[in-house]
Motif scaffolding. Structure first.
Motif, mmCIF file in Angstrom:
data_model
loop_
_atom_site.group_PDB
_atom_site.id
_atom_site.type_symbol
_atom_site.label_atom_id
_atom_site.label_comp_id
_atom_site.label_asym_id
_atom_site.label_seq_id
_atom_site.Cartn_x
_atom_site.Cartn_y
_atom_site.Cartn_z
ATOM 1 N N CYS A 1 51.265 -12.180 23.641
ATOM 2 C CA CYS A 1 50.887 -11.928 22.249
ATOM 3 C C CYS A 1 49.390 -11.622 22.241
ATOM 4 C CB CYS A 1 51.210 -13.162 21.407
ATOM 5 S SG CYS A 1 50.524 -13.088 19.738
ATOM 6 N N GLY B 1 50.422 -13.578 12.192
ATOM 7 C CA GLY B 1 51.086 -12.429 12.788
ATOM 8 C C GLY B 1 51.018 -12.550 14.307
ATOM 9 N N HIS B 2 52.032 -11.999 14.985
ATOM 10 C CA HIS B 2 52.075 -12.061 16.450
ATOM 11 C C HIS B 2 52.504 -10.696 16.984
ATOM 12 C CE1 HIS B 2 51.755 -16.478 16.361
ATOM 13 N NE2 HIS B 2 52.494 -16.371 15.264
ATOM 14 N N MET C 1 49.902 -17.663 24.982
ATOM 15 C CA MET C 1 51.163 -17.260 24.357
ATOM 16 C C MET C 1 51.723 -16.059 25.108
ATOM 17 S SD MET C 1 51.939 -16.555 20.352
ATOM 18 C CE MET C 1 53.613 -16.228 19.816
ATOM 19 N N HIS D 1 46.961 -14.139 20.581
ATOM 20 C CA HIS D 1 47.005 -15.507 21.115
ATOM 21 C C HIS D 1 47.096 -15.536 22.639
ATOM 22 C CE1 HIS D 1 48.650 -15.794 16.901
ATOM 23 N NE2 HIS D 1 47.499 -16.440 16.867
HETATM 24 CU CU LIG Z 1 50.833 -14.953 18.718
#
Ligand SMILES: [Cu+2]
Length: 156
Positions: free
Chosen positions: A103, A60-61, A111, A106
């Protein structure tokens, strides 16, 4: 000449009107590199950005406005997700500016991305190009009118 001016004014209005339409633009999550692709996206006011997490991914992001969790304004403009594989989230941009985002899970992997939102009419917009064409038509019309006004006897 008057009708040419009216035609050009109509063209300019049509160009601006056409450019005001919302366009759906896509950013894709690349899990092999943990990056948003493209990481910088240039759009126009009114456009909608769709972040896609392709089916086949496993994580998931999120798409969260701000430069990172340390940004005091994180999530102020939008905070979408987490969205899983095979799903997407959207945000419509109503104001010009440069909007960094990242994100959440991340962030430490780097990210992150940037949405650059331009005004509806600018130097690179289709509206501006159409307006330029209309202006060239206007100038061209004037040039033809001038040429025709030259008496035949003065021609070599
Ligand atoms: Cu992500």
């Amino acid at each position: 000449m008057r009708s040419a001016r009216i035609a050009c004014a109509t063209l300019i209005v049509l160009a601006i009107g056409a450019n005001a339409q919302a366009t759906l633009r896509t950013v894709t999550v690349d899990e092999t590199t943990l990056r948003f692709k493209p990481d910088t996206l240039v759009i126009h006011v009114g456009d909608i950005v769709q972040w896609v997490n392709p089916a086949g991914n496993v994580m998931g992001h999120t798409s969260t406005s701000g430069t990172g969790s340390a940004d005091p304004n994180t999530g102020k403009h939008w905070d979408l997700g987490p969205f899983g594989p095979g799903t997407s989230v959207q945000h419509r941009f109503t104001g010009p500016g440069t909007y960094p985002y990242y994100c959440i899970p991340h962030e430490l992997s780097g990210m992150k991305g940037k949405i650059v939102v331009l005004n509806a009419v600018d130097a690179t917009g289709t509206g501006a190009k159409a307006a330029l064409v209309a202006l060239l038509l206007l100038v061209g019309g004037y040039a033809i009118w001038k040429r025709r006004s030259v008496p035949a006897t003065s021609r070599s």
